[in-house]
Design a protein around this motif. Structure first.
Motif, PDB file in Angstrom:
ATOM      1  N   GLN A  83      83.349  41.081  22.205  1.00 34.40           N
ATOM      2  CA  GLN A  83      82.870  41.998  21.178  1.00 34.40           C
ATOM      3  C   GLN A  83      82.027  41.310  20.104  1.00 34.40           C
ATOM      4  OE1 GLN A  83      86.214  43.777  19.186  1.00 34.40           O
ATOM      5  NE2 GLN A  83      87.243  41.849  18.830  1.00 34.40           N
ATOM      6  N   LYS A  84      82.277  40.022  19.835  1.00 37.03           N
ATOM      7  CA  LYS A  84      81.531  39.342  18.782  1.00 37.03           C
ATOM      8  C   LYS A  84      80.133  38.921  19.219  1.00 37.03           C
ATOM      9  CE  LYS A  84      85.411  37.593  16.068  1.00 37.03           C
ATOM     10  NZ  LYS A  84      86.012  36.400  15.440  1.00 37.03           N
ATOM     11  N   VAL A  85      79.972  38.631  20.500  1.00 37.39           N
ATOM     12  CA  VAL A  85      78.672  38.144  20.964  1.00 37.39           C
ATOM     13  C   VAL A  85      77.898  39.203  21.746  1.00 37.39           C
ATOM     14  CG1 VAL A  85      79.408  35.745  21.052  1.00 37.39           C
ATOM     15  CG2 VAL A  85      79.709  37.178  23.055  1.00 37.39           C
ATOM     16  N   LYS A  86      78.544  40.304  22.090  1.00 34.36           N
ATOM     17  CA  LYS A  86      77.874  41.336  22.893  1.00 34.36           C
ATOM     18  C   LYS A  86      76.608  41.857  22.222  1.00 34.36           C
ATOM     19  CE  LYS A  86      78.803  45.622  25.428  1.00 34.36           C
ATOM     20  NZ  LYS A  86      79.826  46.638  25.765  1.00 34.36           N
ATOM     21  N   PRO A  87      76.620  42.189  20.909  1.00 27.67           N
ATOM     22  CA  PRO A  87      75.380  42.667  20.287  1.00 27.67           C
ATOM     23  C   PRO A  87      74.244  41.658  20.389  1.00 27.67           C
ATOM     24  CG  PRO A  87      77.268  43.116  18.865  1.00 27.67           C
ATOM     25  CD  PRO A  87      77.754  42.226  19.961  1.00 27.67           C
ATOM     26  N   THR A  88      74.566  40.370  20.211  1.00 29.81           N
ATOM     27  CA  THR A  88      73.530  39.334  20.302  1.00 29.81           C
ATOM     28  C   THR A  88      72.926  39.280  21.695  1.00 29.81           C
ATOM     29  OG1 THR A  88      74.751  38.036  18.664  1.00 29.81           O
ATOM     30  CG2 THR A  88      73.051  36.891  19.912  1.00 29.81           C
ATOM     31  N   ILE A  89      73.788  39.301  22.714  1.00 32.34           N
ATOM     32  CA  ILE A  89      73.313  39.208  24.090  1.00 32.34           C
ATOM     33  C   ILE A  89      72.474  40.431  24.453  1.00 32.34           C
ATOM     34  CG2 ILE A  89      74.024  39.031  26.501  1.00 32.34           C
ATOM     35  CD1 ILE A  89      74.503  36.514  24.836  1.00 32.34           C
ATOM     36  N   LEU A  90      72.906  41.621  24.015  1.00 30.21           N
ATOM     37  CA  LEU A  90      72.147  42.836  24.322  1.00 30.21           C
ATOM     38  C   LEU A  90      70.780  42.829  23.644  1.00 30.21           C
ATOM     39  CD1 LEU A  90      74.917  45.603  24.182  1.00 30.21           C
ATOM     40  CD2 LEU A  90      73.840  44.595  26.198  1.00 30.21           C
ATOM     41  N   VAL A  91      70.732  42.360  22.395  1.00 25.05           N
ATOM     42  CA  VAL A  91      69.444  42.270  21.693  1.00 25.05           C
ATOM     43  C   VAL A  91      68.511  41.298  22.415  1.00 25.05           C
ATOM     44  CG1 VAL A  91      68.336  41.438  19.582  1.00 25.05           C
ATOM     45  CG2 VAL A  91      70.294  42.973  19.428  1.00 25.05           C
ATOM     46  N   LEU A  92      69.049  40.157  22.845  1.00 27.69           N
ATOM     47  CA  LEU A  92      68.224  39.182  23.556  1.00 27.69           C
ATOM     48  C   LEU A  92      67.769  39.727  24.911  1.00 27.69           C
ATOM     49  CD1 LEU A  92      70.176  35.898  22.743  1.00 27.69           C
ATOM     50  CD2 LEU A  92      67.973  36.621  21.836  1.00 27.69           C
ATOM     51  N   LEU A  93      68.661  40.462  25.582  1.00 29.04           N
ATOM     52  CA  LEU A  93      68.282  41.078  26.856  1.00 29.04           C
ATOM     53  C   LEU A  93      67.139  42.070  26.650  1.00 29.04           C
ATOM     54  CD1 LEU A  93      68.817  41.498  29.872  1.00 29.04           C
ATOM     55  CD2 LEU A  93      70.513  43.226  29.260  1.00 29.04           C
ATOM     56  N   GLY A  94      67.223  42.849  25.560  1.00 29.75           N
ATOM     57  CA  GLY A  94      66.143  43.776  25.243  1.00 29.75           C
ATOM     58  C   GLY A  94      64.843  43.050  24.954  1.00 29.75           C
ATOM     59  N   ALA A  95      64.929  41.923  24.228  1.00 31.76           N
ATOM     60  CA  ALA A  95      63.727  41.149  23.901  1.00 31.76           C
ATOM     61  C   ALA A  95      63.088  40.579  25.163  1.00 31.76           C
ATOM     62  CB  ALA A  95      64.081  40.025  22.927  1.00 31.76           C
ATOM     63  N   VAL A  96      63.924  40.078  26.076  1.00 31.01           N
ATOM     64  CA  VAL A  96      63.401  39.551  27.341  1.00 31.01           C
ATOM     65  C   VAL A  96      62.718  40.663  28.136  1.00 31.01           C
ATOM     66  CG1 VAL A  96      64.084  38.595  29.571  1.00 31.01           C
ATOM     67  CG2 VAL A  96      65.039  37.644  27.480  1.00 31.01           C
ATOM     68  N   SER A  97      63.314  41.841  28.146  1.00 33.36           N
ATOM     69  CA  SER A  97      62.726  42.977  28.867  1.00 33.36           C
ATOM     70  C   SER A  97      61.370  43.350  28.275  1.00 33.36           C
ATOM     71  CB  SER A  97      63.673  44.183  28.805  1.00 33.36           C
ATOM     72  OG  SER A  97      64.930  43.866  29.361  1.00 33.36           O
ATOM     73  N   PHE A  98      61.256  43.271  26.955  1.00 35.03           N
ATOM     74  CA  PHE A  98      59.982  43.575  26.307  1.00 35.03           C
ATOM     75  C   PHE A  98      58.906  42.567  26.720  1.00 35.03           C
ATOM     76  CE2 PHE A  98      60.621  46.541  22.466  1.00 35.03           C
ATOM     77  CZ  PHE A  98      61.467  47.347  23.222  1.00 35.03           C
ATOM     78  N   LEU A 103      55.522  50.821  15.348  1.00 35.96           N
ATOM     79  CA  LEU A 103      56.270  51.114  14.131  1.00 35.96           C
ATOM     80  C   LEU A 103      57.363  52.139  14.398  1.00 35.96           C
ATOM     81  CD1 LEU A 103      56.573  50.863  11.029  1.00 35.96           C
ATOM     82  CD2 LEU A 103      54.887  52.690  10.821  1.00 35.96           C
ATOM     83  N   THR A 104      57.016  53.182  15.135  1.00 32.98           N
ATOM     84  CA  THR A 104      58.012  54.207  15.480  1.00 32.98           C
ATOM     85  C   THR A 104      59.133  53.610  16.327  1.00 32.98           C
ATOM     86  OG1 THR A 104      56.250  55.864  15.469  1.00 32.98           O
ATOM     87  CG2 THR A 104      58.319  56.466  16.533  1.00 32.98           C
ATOM     88  N   GLY A 105      58.736  52.799  17.318  1.00 33.87           N
ATOM     89  CA  GLY A 105      59.750  52.180  18.176  1.00 33.87           C
ATOM     90  C   GLY A 105      60.641  51.215  17.418  1.00 33.87           C
ATOM     91  N   ALA A 106      60.042  50.423  16.507  1.00 36.80           N
ATOM     92  CA  ALA A 106      60.818  49.443  15.752  1.00 36.80           C
ATOM     93  C   ALA A 106      61.829  50.111  14.826  1.00 36.80           C
ATOM     94  CB  ALA A 106      59.879  48.541  14.947  1.00 36.80           C
ATOM     95  N   LEU A 107      61.447  51.232  14.212  1.00 39.63           N
ATOM     96  CA  LEU A 107      62.360  51.942  13.315  1.00 39.63           C
ATOM     97  C   LEU A 107      63.613  52.397  14.051  1.00 39.63           C
ATOM     98  CD1 LEU A 107      59.836  54.103  11.253  1.00 39.63           C
ATOM     99  CD2 LEU A 107      61.231  52.204  10.407  1.00 39.63           C
ATOM    100  N   VAL A 108      63.471  52.678  15.345  1.00 38.34           N
ATOM    101  CA  VAL A 108      64.612  53.138  16.144  1.00 38.34           C
ATOM    102  C   VAL A 108      65.384  51.958  16.733  1.00 38.34           C
ATOM    103  CG1 VAL A 108      65.299  54.477  18.175  1.00 38.34           C
ATOM    104  CG2 VAL A 108      63.456  55.309  16.693  1.00 38.34           C
ATOM    105  N   LEU A 109      64.664  51.013  17.347  1.00 37.66           N
ATOM    106  CA  LEU A 109      65.313  49.955  18.123  1.00 37.66           C
ATOM    107  C   LEU A 109      65.936  48.862  17.270  1.00 37.66           C
ATOM    108  CD1 LEU A 109      62.697  49.625  21.011  1.00 37.66           C
ATOM    109  CD2 LEU A 109      64.902  50.791  21.069  1.00 37.66           C
ATOM    110  N   THR A 110      65.384  48.581  16.086  1.00 35.28           N
ATOM    111  CA  THR A 110      65.943  47.499  15.269  1.00 35.28           C
ATOM    112  C   THR A 110      67.329  47.847  14.714  1.00 35.28           C
ATOM    113  OG1 THR A 110      64.659  48.366  13.393  1.00 35.28           O
ATOM    114  CG2 THR A 110      63.742  46.488  14.585  1.00 35.28           C
ATOM    115  N   LEU A 127      58.974  43.308  18.896  1.00 30.10           N
ATOM    116  CA  LEU A 127      59.554  41.966  19.009  1.00 30.10           C
ATOM    117  C   LEU A 127      59.323  41.144  17.750  1.00 30.10           C
ATOM    118  CD1 LEU A 127      59.009  40.592  22.619  1.00 30.10           C
ATOM    119  CD2 LEU A 127      61.140  40.953  21.422  1.00 30.10           C
ATOM    120  N   LEU A 128      58.131  41.219  17.196  1.00 29.57           N
ATOM    121  CA  LEU A 128      57.821  40.458  15.990  1.00 29.57           C
ATOM    122  C   LEU A 128      58.634  40.956  14.799  1.00 29.57           C
ATOM    123  CD1 LEU A 128      53.957  40.127  16.417  1.00 29.57           C
ATOM    124  CD2 LEU A 128      55.606  38.250  16.417  1.00 29.57           C
ATOM    125  N   VAL A 129      58.860  42.254  14.719  1.00 35.89           N
ATOM    126  CA  VAL A 129      59.715  42.787  13.654  1.00 35.89           C
ATOM    127  C   VAL A 129      61.140  42.247  13.800  1.00 35.89           C
ATOM    128  CG1 VAL A 129      60.840  44.882  12.815  1.00 35.89           C
ATOM    129  CG2 VAL A 129      58.391  44.863  13.170  1.00 35.89           C
TER     130      VAL A 129
END
Length: 685
Positions: free
Chosen positions: A151-166, A626-633, A314-316
């Motif tokens: 539970q402590k590292v899951k958010p980090t891994i999911l964010v990184l997985l999303g970044a790799v997909s981008f 901008l629209t995507g970042a407001l939702v995904l971040t 990604l840059l945001v």
């Protein structure tokens, strides 16, 4: 029964039984490294902390235990002892809460059903033992073991997985653009093939096969880069990353890489192939060049807009992590961690049965360490700030209260606050006399003062410690200190109560020494001095306090570096993609530009014309991003500290950065277009 409950059997030997208090299971790593894999070690005695234990079995290779909730730090555990529930042991006390219970549910039983049963048992115990269970104030919560670990590292891994997909999507759009350009250059060739009898399916199959081969080669090359990337990942990993020892390239990774490469190859091959096969054969065979745009240029523009939008997101994300890291580095922890060495001391209970013997040991240890050259001051505490351990206990302001208040309790040796450079806001520190006279004293932090006496002087007041137990005691407040972020940078600010050692005489303490020189140069001599006093157990976990601070930043640093690397790659790909589209567009419009120049257009007009085309794509891409970042971040909320996912400064800064980089990418082909010779352009084919 814990090891069998997990479904684990020893590699060799047997499991422990309930009555074997002097037996031990050893890890595979210890068996190989210390005993050379000798099976004769079974049922033999080995000496551990000055007592003998019989080896019952060896755990399987790679078996790992993770420390319980609140720490979740992976540790290399080599020895597994049975817990004794014999009469008088610590585990038989009803108010002892130092263990995590692990249970396996029966087949078909849901967590909700199990939780309701536990709640019923808890309610019955609360009535039967009201003092221990604080009249219903204690609850039991079931949590899936897997969830507890990740539970402590899951958010980090999911964010990184999303970044790799981008980054993968940006790379795919870049490749699609290049393939469209390549196919467009082969338009006449493909038209001739069709005119000579090649069917559209044959052309489609040829283009997909060519592109599929390229993507498979790219996937194989990516695997070679991943070998280096894994080393970087392991170097940057946070300490609480579960199963980090299993990270590597294996069958599933190879299969995933193959599948992604195949999907990318087929998808990217179909886009230009579809465009090529739907073209008008007669028009394609003509030599005349069309001056206006086509569906192909529109598709290329859509791909570039997608690149810009994905890069913006990604840059945001990288910008938010950079701002978070800067905020964390400026956090006031409440103490100064520079030039401080920590040593973990564990006294053997059977050798230090009385409170006074423990106090005398630690008193002598402080004297020995303080006498060393280079030591400025020394003290001790349990638990150590930022160590991942916290002792939560109860207090009250009167005897009639129904619900106890909770605070973080710390037992300290004299001179602790000066050694840690924790500011004393009011009152005084503990002294050796306070311990020897066993005075019921306490020092509290400013958070507790604000909570209980916001506009009053707390000195001289008394609080009731452990109000629901037989050991409850009125304790006088003699000092107030600054709040310490003992649980981490993002702690919730739980009140803290410090007690002199003999008021809370734990066997284990962390000795701290503030030094005038490099702390680790004194580590070996400090360890020897303390062990020579007869600890019966080795001094261990010798670390500088700054290492604990660094551990707290590890998760944020891990996410920051990887997201920044991915964002940099995305920015470069976006730059290349935008440049290639504008450059190709300029090449296609060379004749048009020549006509404009021949009719009197100036070089600056052509420059503006080309730049306008690029800026339109950038503006639309930034708007979509901008629209995507407001939702995904918002998915990064758990990684941020004092930074909102919609941080305006980050969004504006990224927009300006991306626009500046994109203008540079557009300026180069625009500058080339403005220098076109009209005569050469009018003869251009």
């Amino acid at each position: 029964g814990f090891i069998p409950l997990l479904g684990i059997r020893p590699l060799v030997g047997r499991n422990l039984s309930e009555k074997e208090e002097k037996s031990v299971l050893i890890s595979y790593e210890l068996w190989q490294g210390r005993f050379g894999g000798d099976k004769r070690i079974l049922e033999r005695d080995i000496e551990i902390n000055n007592f003998k234990a019989r080896v019952a079995g060896v755990m399987p290779q790679g078996f790992r235990l993770y420390l319980g909730p609140g720490t979740n730090v992976p540790a290399q555990i080599d020895l597994y002892f049975p817990v004794s529930f014999s009469e008088g042991s610590l585990g038989t006390s009803r108010d002892y809460r130092g263990m995590t219970t692990v249970t396996r549910l029966k087949p078909g039983v849901t967590f909700e059903q199990a939780q309701s049963e536990i709640d019923a048992v808890s309610a019955r115990w609360s009535k039967q033992y009201p003092k221990v269970y604080e009249n219903g104030g204690v609850k039991f919560h079931l949590t899936p073991l897997h969830q507890d670990l990740v539970q402590k590292v899951k958010p980090t891994i999911l964010v990184l997985l999303g970044a790799v997909s981008f980054v993968l999507l940006i790379a795919c759009t870049n490749v699609a653009n290049l393939l469209l350009t390549r196919t467009n250059a082969r338009e006449k060739e493909l038209a001739i093939r069709c005119a000579l009898g090649a069917g559209r399916k044959r052309i489609l199959r040829q283009l997909v096969t060519e592109n599929l081969l390229l993507t498979l080669v790219g996937g194989a090359s990516g695997l070679l880069v991943a070998v280096w990337g894994i080393n970087l990942l392991l170097f940057l990993r946070p300490a609480d990353l579960p199963r980090q020892e299993d990270i590597g390239i294996d069958g599933p990774v190879l299969a995933a890489t193959l599948v992604v490469s195949l999907l990318a190859g087929i998808t990217l091959g179909l886009i230009p192939a579809w465009q090529a096969t739907k073209a008008d054969l007669n028009e394609s065979l003509k030599d005349a060049r069309r001056l206006s745009g086509s569906s192909k240029s529109r598709l290329r523009n859509v791909l570039v807009i997608s690149e810009v939008a994905l890069s913006f997101v990604l840059l945001v994300g990288a910008g938010l992590m950079i701002r978070t890291f800067r905020k964390l580095n400026r956090v006031d922890l409440g103490f100064n961690s520079d030039q401080v060495l920590t040593l973990q001391v564990n006294l053997r209970p059977s050798s230090f049965t009385s409170f006074e013997s423990r106090w005398q040991f630690y008193k002598q240890a402080l004297e020995k360490v303080r006498a060393l050259p280079g030591v400025e001051s020394t003290s001790g505490i349990n638990p150590l700030p930022l160590s991942g351990v916290e002792l939560i206990d109860s207090y009250a302001l009167n005897e009639t209260t129904e619900v106890s208040l909770s605070a973080s309790f710390h037992t300290v040796l004299p001179d602790y606050f000066r050694s840690m450079k924790i500011r004393m806001l009011a009152g005084r520190d503990f002294t050796s006399i306070d311990n020897e006279q066993k005075l019921p004293l306490a020092i509290i932090d400013e958070t507790l003062v604000k909570q209980e006496w916001p506009n009053e002087n707390p000195l001289g007041r008394k609080i009731l410690l452990w109000p629901k137990t037989e050991g409850r005691r009125w304790t006088e407040i003699v000092g107030v200190v600054e709040h310490v972020k003992a649980g981490g940078f993002q702690e919730d600010g739980r009140p803290q109560i410090y007690l002199p050692y003999l008021s809370y005489p734990l066997f284990d303490l962390t000795l701290i020494a503030r030094t005038k020189t490099e702390p680790l140069t004194l580590a070996s001599v400090m360890k020897k001095q303390v062990e020579n006093l007869g600890t019966q157990r080795p001094v261990h976990t010798i670390r500088v306090l700054n290492d604990y601070v660094s551990d707290q930043l590890a998760k944020t640093r891990f996410a920051l570096v990887l997201i920044s690397i991915l964002a940099s790659i995305a920015l470069i790909l976006c730059l290349v993609g935008l440049y290639s589209v504008i450059a190709y567009s300029v090449k296609q419009r060379t004749r048009e530009i020549g006509i404009r120049l021949a009719l009197g257009a100036q070089a600056c007009d052509v420059l503006r014309l080309v730049l306008r085309q690029g800026l339109v794509l950038i503006t639309v891409g930034v708007g979509v991003g901008l629209t995507g970042a407001l939702v995904l971040t918002r998915a990064m909320l758990s990684l941020l500290y004092e930074v909102k996912p919609t941080d305006a400064a980050t969004f504006v800064g990224v927009a300006l950065l991306l626009t500046a980089v994109a203008v540079i990418a557009c300026w180069l082909p625009a500058r080339r277009a403005s220098r076109v010779d009209p005569m050469v352009a009018l003869r251009y084919e």
